[in-house]
Design a protein around this motif. Sequence first.
Motif, PDB file in Angstrom:
ATOM      1  N   LEU A  36     -10.914 -29.204   9.132  1.00 36.49           N
ATOM      2  CA  LEU A  36     -10.234 -29.402   7.858  1.00 36.49           C
ATOM      3  C   LEU A  36     -10.090 -30.875   7.494  1.00 36.49           C
ATOM      4  CD1 LEU A  36      -8.257 -28.106   5.689  1.00 36.49           C
ATOM      5  CD2 LEU A  36      -6.449 -28.390   7.393  1.00 36.49           C
ATOM      6  N   PHE A  37      -9.884 -31.710   8.505  1.00 39.66           N
ATOM      7  CA  PHE A  37      -9.600 -33.131   8.252  1.00 39.66           C
ATOM      8  C   PHE A  37     -10.874 -33.960   8.390  1.00 39.66           C
ATOM      9  CE2 PHE A  37      -5.046 -32.400   9.958  1.00 39.66           C
ATOM     10  CZ  PHE A  37      -4.645 -31.933   8.723  1.00 39.66           C
ATOM     11  N   ILE A  38     -11.125 -34.791   7.380  1.00 40.86           N
ATOM     12  CA  ILE A  38     -12.323 -35.632   7.346  1.00 40.86           C
ATOM     13  C   ILE A  38     -11.879 -37.087   7.185  1.00 40.86           C
ATOM     14  CG2 ILE A  38     -14.463 -36.104   6.088  1.00 40.86           C
ATOM     15  CD1 ILE A  38     -14.469 -33.205   5.140  1.00 40.86           C
ATOM     16  N   LEU A  68      -6.580 -39.345   6.634  1.00 41.04           N
ATOM     17  CA  LEU A  68      -7.525 -38.239   6.705  1.00 41.04           C
ATOM     18  C   LEU A  68      -7.517 -37.470   5.390  1.00 41.04           C
ATOM     19  CD1 LEU A  68      -6.508 -36.924  10.235  1.00 41.04           C
ATOM     20  CD2 LEU A  68      -8.469 -38.374   9.657  1.00 41.04           C
ATOM     21  N   HIS A 119      -0.028 -38.276  -0.075  1.00 42.99           N
ATOM     22  CA  HIS A 119      -0.703 -38.687  -1.305  1.00 42.99           C
ATOM     23  C   HIS A 119      -1.691 -37.612  -1.733  1.00 42.99           C
ATOM     24  CE1 HIS A 119       0.874 -42.466   0.195  1.00 42.99           C
ATOM     25  NE2 HIS A 119       0.639 -43.018  -0.982  1.00 42.99           N
ATOM     26  N   ALA A 120      -1.805 -37.409  -3.034  1.00 39.35           N
ATOM     27  CA  ALA A 120      -2.810 -36.464  -3.531  1.00 39.35           C
ATOM     28  C   ALA A 120      -3.136 -36.824  -4.966  1.00 39.35           C
ATOM     29  CB  ALA A 120      -2.303 -35.026  -3.441  1.00 39.35           C
ATOM     30  N   GLY A 121      -4.415 -36.649  -5.323  1.00 36.63           N
ATOM     31  CA  GLY A 121      -4.843 -36.971  -6.680  1.00 36.63           C
ATOM     32  C   GLY A 121      -4.587 -38.429  -7.028  1.00 36.63           C
ATOM     33  N   VAL A 160      -8.041 -34.054   3.361  1.00 35.85           N
ATOM     34  CA  VAL A 160      -8.128 -32.614   3.545  1.00 35.85           C
ATOM     35  C   VAL A 160      -9.403 -32.191   2.811  1.00 35.85           C
ATOM     36  CG1 VAL A 160      -6.977 -30.414   3.200  1.00 35.85           C
ATOM     37  CG2 VAL A 160      -5.621 -32.491   3.588  1.00 35.85           C
ATOM     38  N   ARG A 161     -10.296 -31.495   3.494  1.00 34.67           N
ATOM     39  CA  ARG A 161     -11.654 -31.303   2.944  1.00 34.67           C
ATOM     40  C   ARG A 161     -11.639 -30.720   1.534  1.00 34.67           C
ATOM     41  NH1 ARG A 161     -12.414 -26.876   7.112  1.00 34.67           N
ATOM     42  NH2 ARG A 161     -10.960 -25.389   6.201  1.00 34.67           N
ATOM     43  N   VAL A 202       0.888 -34.524   4.398  1.00 35.56           N
ATOM     44  CA  VAL A 202       0.187 -35.064   3.233  1.00 35.56           C
ATOM     45  C   VAL A 202       1.208 -35.814   2.387  1.00 35.56           C
ATOM     46  CG1 VAL A 202      -1.049 -34.505   1.103  1.00 35.56           C
ATOM     47  CG2 VAL A 202      -1.512 -33.209   3.195  1.00 35.56           C
ATOM     48  N   LEU A 244      -8.681 -35.994  -3.943  1.00 35.23           N
ATOM     49  CA  LEU A 244      -8.372 -35.785  -2.525  1.00 35.23           C
ATOM     50  C   LEU A 244      -6.874 -35.702  -2.246  1.00 35.23           C
ATOM     51  CD1 LEU A 244     -10.901 -38.229  -0.782  1.00 35.23           C
ATOM     52  CD2 LEU A 244     -11.081 -35.737  -1.027  1.00 35.23           C
ATOM     53  N   ALA A 245      -6.519 -34.814  -1.323  1.00 36.29           N
ATOM     54  CA  ALA A 245      -5.180 -34.827  -0.715  1.00 36.29           C
ATOM     55  C   ALA A 245      -5.324 -35.535   0.621  1.00 36.29           C
ATOM     56  CB  ALA A 245      -4.670 -33.403  -0.519  1.00 36.29           C
ATOM     57  N   VAL A 246      -4.369 -36.406   0.928  1.00 38.16           N
ATOM     58  CA  VAL A 246      -4.540 -37.322   2.056  1.00 38.16           C
ATOM     59  C   VAL A 246      -3.387 -37.199   3.061  1.00 38.16           C
ATOM     60  CG1 VAL A 246      -4.896 -39.731   2.715  1.00 38.16           C
ATOM     61  CG2 VAL A 246      -5.727 -38.909   0.495  1.00 38.16           C
ATOM     62  N   VAL A 264     -12.557 -36.364  14.145  1.00 38.32           N
ATOM     63  CA  VAL A 264     -11.142 -36.758  14.193  1.00 38.32           C
ATOM     64  C   VAL A 264     -10.564 -36.331  15.535  1.00 38.32           C
ATOM     65  CG1 VAL A 264      -8.852 -36.384  13.199  1.00 38.32           C
ATOM     66  CG2 VAL A 264     -10.857 -36.602  11.697  1.00 38.32           C
ATOM     67  N   GLU A 266      -6.368 -28.683  15.278  1.00 37.02           N
ATOM     68  CA  GLU A 266      -6.519 -27.566  14.343  1.00 37.02           C
ATOM     69  C   GLU A 266      -7.166 -26.432  15.114  1.00 37.02           C
ATOM     70  OE1 GLU A 266      -9.505 -28.116  11.341  1.00 37.02           O
ATOM     71  OE2 GLU A 266      -8.912 -26.344  10.222  1.00 37.02           O
ATOM     72  N   VAL A 316      -9.378 -28.085  -0.641  1.00 34.63           N
ATOM     73  CA  VAL A 316      -8.290 -28.619  -1.468  1.00 34.63           C
ATOM     74  C   VAL A 316      -8.853 -29.650  -2.450  1.00 34.63           C
ATOM     75  CG1 VAL A 316      -6.219 -30.072  -1.417  1.00 34.63           C
ATOM     76  CG2 VAL A 316      -6.499 -28.223   0.260  1.00 34.63           C
TER      77      VAL A 316
END
Lengths: 477, 477
Positions: free
Chosen positions: B70-72, B106, A96-98, B108-109, A94, B91-93, A33, A155, B141
Amino acid sequence: MAKDKGLTPQSEDFNEWYNEVVLKADLVDYGPVRGTMVIKPYGYALWEGLQRELDRRFKETGHHNAYFPLFIPMSFFQKEAEHVEGFAPELAVVTHAGGEELEEPLAVRPTSETIIGHMWASWIKSYRDLPQLLNQWNSVVRWELRTKLFLRTSEFLWQEGHTAHATQEEAEEETRRMLDIYATVLREYAAVPGWEGRKTESEKFAGAEYTLTYEAMMRDGKALQSCTSHYFGQKFSRAFEIKFQDKDLQTKYAYTTSWGFSTRAIGAIVMTHGDDKGLILPPKLAPIQVVVVPIYKEDTRAKVLAAAEGLAQALKAAGIRVHLDDRDQYSPGFKFNEWELKGVPFRLELGPRDVDAQTAVLASRLGGKETVPMEEIAPTLADSLEAFHQALYQRALGFRDAHTWKVDTYEDFKAKVQEGFVKAFHCGEAECEREIKAETTATTRCIPLDEPEDKGSCIRCGKPSAYGKRILFAKAY
Amino acid sequence: MAKDKGLTPQSEDFNEWYNEVVLKADLVDYGPVRGTMVIKPYGYALWEGLQRELDRRFKETGHHNAYFPLFIPMSFFQKEAEHVEGFAPELAVVTHAGGEELEEPLAVRPTSETIIGHMWASWIKSYRDLPQLLNQWNSVVRWELRTKLFLRTSEFLWQEGHTAHATQEEAEEETRRMLDIYATVLREYAAVPGWEGRKTESEKFAGAEYTLTYEAMMRDGKALQSCTSHYFGQKFSRAFEIKFQDKDLQTKYAYTTSWGFSTRAIGAIVMTHGDDKGLILPPKLAPIQVVVVPIYKEDTRAKVLAAAEGLAQALKAAGIRVHLDDRDQYSPGFKFNEWELKGVPFRLELGPRDVDAQTAVLASRLGGKETVPMEEIAPTLADSLEAFHQALYQRALGFRDAHTWKVDTYEDFKAKVQEGFVKAFHCGEAECEREIKAETTATTRCIPLDEPEDKGSCIRCGKPSAYGKRILFAKAY
């Protein structure tokens, strides 16, 4: 020599030299990234050395490690006006999640004052709950446009200390104490000299009353801010309602501080000590302090390798971080170059005639070779490493002092600030600082703590000096 | 006693007891974002103890620490079909950064197999680049719906080891070696007994060929998966093109593994040892191994405090983690309760008559008090701590064995699995496992490595056993 390894000489293009050396020496790689880095084992071992020394000193001064969450509600950043202005443009968010959109977007922490302030508001009730002396080792995210490995990446790893106190005096003492710990580790372990000082208003941390800094000089004459320690007064405690009942039964706001030291320090080590052959690592942090390179032909292989292994064992038993390079597929010359590139302080060469004579050749990464009796190596190498550290520090200090000038005319200022640091008087006005930056690309680095008191006129506009002493200017990373 | 501190008794509501004790003992707090936790200094010190022991063993077995971002990129998760199925829903995005919408969102790993696989593809060229033995300490996460402090939170701390090898045999040895290291630290430091075994197909890690696990029993009879070690075969190396040229000049795919140990282990310690008075901490990890509580009135204060300080100094000099509770505002009884709640293994009570007699009262958190001569305390306390560890481990082992049954009928299975672990035969079919879970809420925990070979019929459907031995079932966290 540099050309052999494909390293651009420092004098030709310092930035290019830096990028090449950190990659080729296996400290770091680019992540997939944009703006991210992968810290490889050889680079991470340097970080672990710094962590070990810092963490020990944090604990000796009463701090405890803790861990606060990565995700911070966006609304927290709104509570301190200067803080949000400084950090909002760099936030990663962030949404969006789940598999669902979040009700409130979450910031990936750029620093943790807000979330720690929020928790303190519920934890702190009485003066007996103070001081709070916390630290955490973590990563933070700041979306930077111009990135550079170790110095400025999206990061990075760091530690962030956060403390809350009942009185201003205690909090100011803490701010200074932590800067001193940083300076000790930078000088005595990283061999990086620097100036301790206070940032001007334009350069301080977003939300601080003032910021203390350690400004080191890189070998291209530019400054690297190597760590910072911030005094917040009651700014964050008022924003986050961090209140306590004091001994006099009055409810008061706490005084807070924060202080951080990051993987940027690895960049400082590289650019303070490295040369056209590659890295030069300070021995107290070097993952490998001495490499043993056996020199043999097929018929002497067994004899030389056995002696080399014995030597490596003896060094290990003496507490030295030693590596035996017994790879068959590379020539000694190739290995010499590789370990020079990787900045290992000492190399021990051992050939068949050395084995017969019970000697080895000790070569220093700072130059010079000597033949030494085998039995003397393990007992004396610790002293040699200490002498290497001192020589490295003195070399860097000499370079720094040779590239620092007191100047009293703007003509001199503009010329000298292209080559190193200048000490000059300044009026203290932000607009004048901006003009200097626009005209020279240099910024105020700090108001040095140990600069003697003196009076004079602003180097640029001629108004009276605002700081009672000369302050430090330089171009900076 | 439990009522005095507002702790719900374990027998009344184990979950409630757990939530109360981790909060009141100051291990942890809820973070401001749903499902996150703040690890407070007392809890973090337990984690540092585990880290110290694990990290030392990782290095002794040739592993190096590193740091991957951390970011993938989201696209990385698509490359291994089972992996994306397992992790995509959690995933958290990050969709925005630096004030702009990102071109590619991205993740969060949630774990780092994909990003490390991506880097290895560029790093690994020859068999000489293998094995790769990497580890990182970080946070991950996973957006969980039902959260529980330490056991299942949106973000948690862990280490994730990742290795790549030239042969299947080496990779399988590694998978087992790391499980053994985990088991050693859990038994010998956390005093947590458990079963080492292999997960069934339904319970293995998303993308693994197989998963090894250490299953511990909590005091409510439920299982806690305390760590895992995964063998991937060539699944990830084929997905990420991790190839090397072998000695025979053929290009081959590497064999990879990963293994993880998280802050969940703190939950295991709490629920393996704790009682209605609070925590009981294993001495080798306890941040405070012994607390000295002085007992005085105003006229004996100086004398008792001086003796208590001398005692604490002597213990510290003997390498014991000691705390002197000299707070004036609390009664000895209050302090006794508080340190019991916090699970400190030993308490030393010291009153004016003790000082005169040169004795102190040594109270164990496992029960029992004795008066001991002052001069004997420092020299013998290390042995007492070792005996405490052994007693704690044996107590937990006894509990586990008393709550584990071999069963051969489904009626017995359904009854016993509500109280603890059962060992039974199973047909190996995923559908049958699902039915058992639907009917009993129990799942397969593992195929224990040391269970003797044996034959029988599936406990539920009667088909022949698939594993050549009994396997372990339990309700699980």
